[in-house]
Design a protein around this motif. Structure first.
Motif, PDB file in Angstrom:
ATOM      1  N   GLY A 246       0.798  -1.211   0.000  1.00  0.00           N
ATOM      2  CA  GLY A 246       0.000   0.000   0.000  1.00  0.00           C
ATOM      3  C   GLY A 246       0.834   1.266   0.000  1.00  0.00           C
ATOM      4  N   ALA A 247       0.143   2.404   0.018  1.00  0.00           N
ATOM      5  CA  ALA A 247       0.809   3.703   0.087  1.00  0.00           C
ATOM      6  C   ALA A 247       1.571   3.805   1.402  1.00  0.00           C
ATOM      7  N   ALA A 248       2.762   4.395   1.358  1.00  0.00           N
ATOM      8  CA  ALA A 248       3.568   4.552   2.560  1.00  0.00           C
ATOM      9  C   ALA A 248       3.338   5.944   3.141  1.00  0.00           C
ATOM     10  N   ILE A 249       3.034   6.008   4.423  1.00  0.00           N
ATOM     11  CA  ILE A 249       2.842   7.267   5.134  1.00  0.00           C
ATOM     12  C   ILE A 249       4.102   7.504   5.961  1.00  0.00           C
ATOM     13  N   LYS A 250       4.825   8.557   5.612  1.00  0.00           N
ATOM     14  CA  LYS A 250       6.139   8.781   6.208  1.00  0.00           C
ATOM     15  C   LYS A 250       6.029   9.255   7.651  1.00  0.00           C
ATOM     16  N   VAL A 251       6.862   8.671   8.502  1.00  0.00           N
ATOM     17  CA  VAL A 251       7.052   9.163   9.860  1.00  0.00           C
ATOM     18  C   VAL A 251       8.219  10.141   9.876  1.00  0.00           C
ATOM     19  N   LYS A 252       9.365   9.714   9.295  1.00  0.00           N
ATOM     20  CA  LYS A 252      10.526  10.603   9.217  1.00  0.00           C
ATOM     21  C   LYS A 252      11.505  10.134   8.152  1.00  0.00           C
ATOM     22  N   ASP A 253      12.332  11.080   7.727  1.00  0.00           N
ATOM     23  CA  ASP A 253      13.533  10.788   6.967  1.00  0.00           C
ATOM     24  C   ASP A 253      14.580  11.819   7.386  1.00  0.00           C
ATOM     25  N   SER A 254      15.611  11.994   6.594  1.00  0.00           N
ATOM     26  CA  SER A 254      16.664  12.935   6.986  1.00  0.00           C
ATOM     27  C   SER A 254      16.247  14.396   6.850  1.00  0.00           C
ATOM     28  N   SER A 255      15.166  14.656   6.109  1.00  0.00           N
ATOM     29  CA  SER A 255      14.778  16.042   5.837  1.00  0.00           C
ATOM     30  C   SER A 255      13.558  16.504   6.616  1.00  0.00           C
ATOM     31  N   VAL A 256      12.758  15.574   7.153  1.00  0.00           N
ATOM     32  CA  VAL A 256      11.498  15.974   7.780  1.00  0.00           C
ATOM     33  C   VAL A 256      11.055  14.929   8.794  1.00  0.00           C
TER      34      VAL A 256
END
Length: 340
Positions: A246-256
């Protein structure tokens, strides 16, 4: 008619176009053509960002929502042509020397070449500096009739559907662009929000287009639509993202770090509508959400991602059902009131 173009068709058409960072003209023209029937206004800014504006419909007080997907792709730039006509280059965006060897590349003017490598005593010596492009020239003068210093090229590869999946170059982030176009097409008269579909430039070299775009739009909410690494291949790093979930809902990465309220809203709408989704935690990399969320006084931002294998190669792989889920999720969010 353009309305009859499928999501799969949109992705494939955009994937095959030449559009390295700073030279997104052809991609921008195609997106303008695809999106114009579904919005009230299409404009371009001095950097080359494209804005597809859909005014509010119906009753109720809506927000100004920015959906951002980047048009550019990784590529190479000509730095030198030697006396024999071989072309030296530098990367534009994140490229691996080991992936480049033997790949065909295409310039915007139609020139095609193949990437060769100098003889190496040790495979560890394989670096971009040891690579060159063979464009079939017989001399420097001959080569300069075809390419110039500063010209850019991208992988030359078509898009193919394999089962429910698609293989091609530049799915990062032409799939995101297609998802935003499709979401705007499906909204019809059902959204109370002022929606800006923003197709940005130069994301692969530092998300440079998104900041002025966010400043121009001044949205209440920003959602970047991009790809993310898929960790479902043999011995992959242990990350939660996989194709087909399914679609991935971002928790975090290096920018946000995604705005908690907006992230919860995305999860809530997915559950309410029965849309397949997965949570994304990425330990490196970033998207246009980085500069968007720090623009002006700060903009609540999140990311809807499409898991992708073999990023920045000519054979990126997505699951088309994940792309459809991303469209469904954006439409679900935009059709109703947004409260954070």
């Amino acid at each position: 008619m353009e309305q009859e173009l499928s999501l799969e068709g949109r992705i494939a058409r955009l994937s095959e176009m030449v559009g390295p960072s700073g030279h997104e003209e052809a991609v921008r023209q195609e997106i303008r053509r695809q999106v114009a029937p579904f919005v009230d206004q299409v404009v371009e800014d001095p950097m080359g960002n494209l804005y597809a504006v859909r005014r509010p419909r119906g009753a109720g007080s809506g927000l100004k929502v920015m959906l951002a997907a980047h048009m550019d792709e990784v590529g190479i730039i000509v730095t030198h042509v030697d006396d024999e006509g071989f072309v030296r280059f530098a990367p534009v965006g994140g490229l691996s020397a080991s992936v480049l060897v033997g790949q065909q590349v295409a310039f915007a003017n139609g020139t095609v070449g193949v990437i060769g490598v100098e003889p190496l005593d040790d495979p560890k010596d394989l670096k971009v500096e040891r690579l060159f492009v063979d464009i079939g020239a017989t001399s420097r003068q001959d080569a300069l009739q075809r390419v110039q210093i500063g010209d850019m090229a991208v992988y030359r590869r078509g898009a193919s559907v394999v089962g429910r999946r698609m293989v091609g170059k530049a799915l990062d982030d032409r799939v995101g662009c297609a998802v935003v176009v499709e979401a705007l097409a499906r909204l019809g008269d059902s959204s109370p929000h002022e929606v800006y579909g923003v197709f940005t430039v130069q994301e692969e070299v530092g998300a440079r287009g998104a900041r002025p775009a966010a400043y121009r739009v001044a949205p209440d909410v920003g959602i970047a639509v991009d790809v993310t690494a898929s960790a479902d291949t043999p011995k992959a790093r242990p990350l939660p993202m996989a194709l087909g979930k399914g679609a991935a809902i971002k928790v975090k990465d290096s920018s946000v770090i995604s705005h908690p309220g907006l992230r919860r809203l995305l999860v809530q709408r997915a559950r309410q509508r029965g849309i397949p989704f997965q949570m994304e935690v990425l330990d490196r990399g970033g998207t246009d959400a980085g500069p968007i969320h720090t623009s002006r006084e700060g903009i609540p931002s999140a990311v809807v991602s499409i898991p992708t294998r073999y990023l920045h190669t000519p054979g990126e792989v997505i699951d088309l059902d994940d792309a459809r889920a991303a469209v469904d999720l954006l439409v679900a969010v935009l059709q109703d009131e947004i409260r954070l």
